[in-house]
Design a protein around this motif. Sequence first.
Motif, short mmCIF file in Angstrom:
data_model
loop_
_atom_site.label_atom_id
_atom_site.label_comp_id
_atom_site.label_asym_id
_atom_site.label_seq_id
_atom_site.Cartn_x
_atom_site.Cartn_y
_atom_site.Cartn_z
N UNK A 153 0.85 -1.26 0.08
CA UNK A 153 0.09 -0.01 -0.14
C UNK A 153 0.92 1.31 -0.03
N UNK A 154 0.73 2.24 -0.74
CA UNK A 154 1.22 3.61 -0.66
C UNK A 154 0.30 4.36 0.33
N UNK A 155 1.42 4.68 1.29
CA UNK A 155 0.62 5.32 2.62
C UNK A 155 1.20 6.62 3.04
N UNK A 156 0.74 7.16 3.88
CA UNK A 156 1.56 8.66 4.48
C UNK A 156 2.02 8.52 5.77
N UNK A 157 3.46 8.63 5.95
CA UNK A 157 3.99 8.70 7.17
C UNK A 157 4.27 10.21 7.69
N UNK A 207 1.73 6.81 10.87
CA UNK A 207 1.24 6.14 9.46
C UNK A 207 -0.42 6.33 9.24
N UNK A 208 -0.46 6.88 8.15
CA UNK A 208 -2.13 6.67 7.80
C UNK A 208 -2.26 6.05 6.38
N UNK A 209 -3.66 5.17 6.68
CA UNK A 209 -3.78 4.53 5.15
C UNK A 209 -4.64 5.71 4.70
N UNK A 210 -4.68 6.33 3.64
CA UNK A 210 -5.31 7.48 3.03
C UNK A 210 -6.65 6.98 2.58
N UNK A 221 -12.50 5.71 -1.53
CA UNK A 221 -12.11 4.61 -2.60
C UNK A 221 -11.15 3.53 -1.87
N UNK A 222 -10.53 3.66 -0.76
CA UNK A 222 -9.49 3.06 -0.08
C UNK A 222 -8.08 3.58 -0.47
N UNK A 223 -6.95 2.93 0.18
CA UNK A 223 -5.72 3.33 -0.01
C UNK A 223 -5.23 2.79 -1.38
N UNK A 224 -4.47 3.55 -1.99
CA UNK A 224 -3.83 3.07 -3.22
C UNK A 224 -2.79 1.90 -2.96
N UNK A 225 -3.01 0.73 -3.70
CA UNK A 225 -2.21 -0.43 -3.68
C UNK A 225 -1.66 -0.73 -4.95
N UNK A 226 -0.54 -1.45 -4.88
CA UNK A 226 -0.19 -2.04 -6.23
C UNK A 226 0.47 -3.50 -5.78
N UNK A 275 -0.84 -6.68 10.88
CA UNK A 275 -1.99 -6.54 11.79
C UNK A 275 -2.39 -5.30 12.98
N UNK A 276 -1.18 -4.88 13.24
CA UNK A 276 -1.18 -3.85 14.18
C UNK A 276 -1.36 -2.46 13.22
N UNK A 277 -1.49 -2.62 12.01
CA UNK A 277 -2.04 -1.50 11.26
C UNK A 277 -3.59 -1.63 11.24
N UNK A 278 -4.33 -2.38 11.78
CA UNK A 278 -5.61 -2.61 11.53
C UNK A 278 -5.95 -3.22 10.35
N UNK A 279 -7.31 -3.01 9.86
CA UNK A 279 -7.73 -3.86 8.56
C UNK A 279 -8.07 -2.63 7.41
N UNK A 280 -7.19 -2.08 7.01
CA UNK A 280 -7.29 -0.76 6.05
C UNK A 280 -8.27 -1.33 4.85
N UNK A 281 -8.85 -0.46 4.27
CA UNK A 281 -9.61 -0.52 3.00
C UNK A 281 -8.77 0.03 1.92
N UNK A 282 -8.55 -0.94 0.84
CA UNK A 282 -7.50 -0.80 -0.34
C UNK A 282 -8.59 -0.61 -1.61
N UNK A 283 -7.95 0.14 -2.26
CA UNK A 283 -8.62 0.52 -3.77
C UNK A 283 -8.49 -0.56 -4.63
#
Length: 345
Positions: free
Chosen positions: A131-135, A248-251, A256-261, A313-321
């Motif tokens: 995931x592309x996230x924001x620190x 860290x933020x999963x934007x 739409x959810x965090x950008x992933x690749x 898992x410590x980041x939670x369960x983020x929503x992905x795009x």
Amino acid sequence: MQHSLFSKKLLISLFMMIQNPAMATQQSTTLNIYTTRHYDSDIQQAKVFEAKTKIKVNVVQIKEASQLIARVSEEKEKTQADLIITADVGNLWRAAEAGLFRPIGSAEIKKVVPADYRDSADLWTGLAVRARVIAFNKTKVNAEQIARMENLSAGEFKGRLLVRSSNHVYNQSLAASILAVSGKEGLLAWTRGVAANLARKPQGGDTDQIKAIASGEGDIAIVNSYYMARLMVSENPAERELLKNIGIVFPNQSDRGAHINVSGGGITRHAKNPESAKLFLEFLVSKEGQEIFTSSTREYPVRKDAPVPEILRSFGTPKFDVKAIKSIGQFTPEAVRILDEAGWR
């Protein structure tokens, strides 16, 4: 259970080779993998696969995806590559556009890998997700201020943003995903804002951006999730100390959810060992193969039932795009032109 399922599939394949001498001859040769991934986990996977199948694996590491694609394109039917593995769906798309892949034809992969992580024409499959996230510096920035990736173009962040070059495929794919939902004007406005907010000229990799937050060069950085995860579990106390004030933020969790690749792979059009290549891909998406991926690199598995490392898992369960994955490749050329127009180098 998964190990036995893979072994059963292997036995069936070996039985088919006994029934088909031509296939047996083909399968007895070395499986050649061209890859741009340079992780110990990938070598470990090859060794485990060799031990299970007795199929010899030769891993050829190539620095850049553009070099890999050019090489296989030039080699044509003479190529020794049976399998291409690379990071970023944009690179997989380019390889597919160059005609380098044949359909994988694996019912097992279609069963365990969600369709969002596979090519609709069956030319490649995703193997691992990042995931592309924001620190951000928790003492200077509120997480709510950066809840969306689009927020980073706001004037309040002028001189505070850190990010690697727009020439890197990570940022090109991110831009392509924004183009897909916001159109040309939306992406142009965002990239101009990002370019105006930079704390320094883009330089280094994602880990360098995180270190720059720690040293006070900026307050916010765009990075891949696994870079943060690796530092958090580093055996080096100094690296863990870097993160004491960094969050860290999963934007885009509200839309739409965090950008992933994805890192992914496909069987080459002129593969000499297509059945071995398919078996290897099936191993990579087995629970065992997925665990080797994620436990070392801290990427997310493509299988929903594969184990996720504790640090993730410590980041939670983020929503992905997930919807943007298949459109990234086609939007990338236009996104690159817009990045240049905006002055983000």
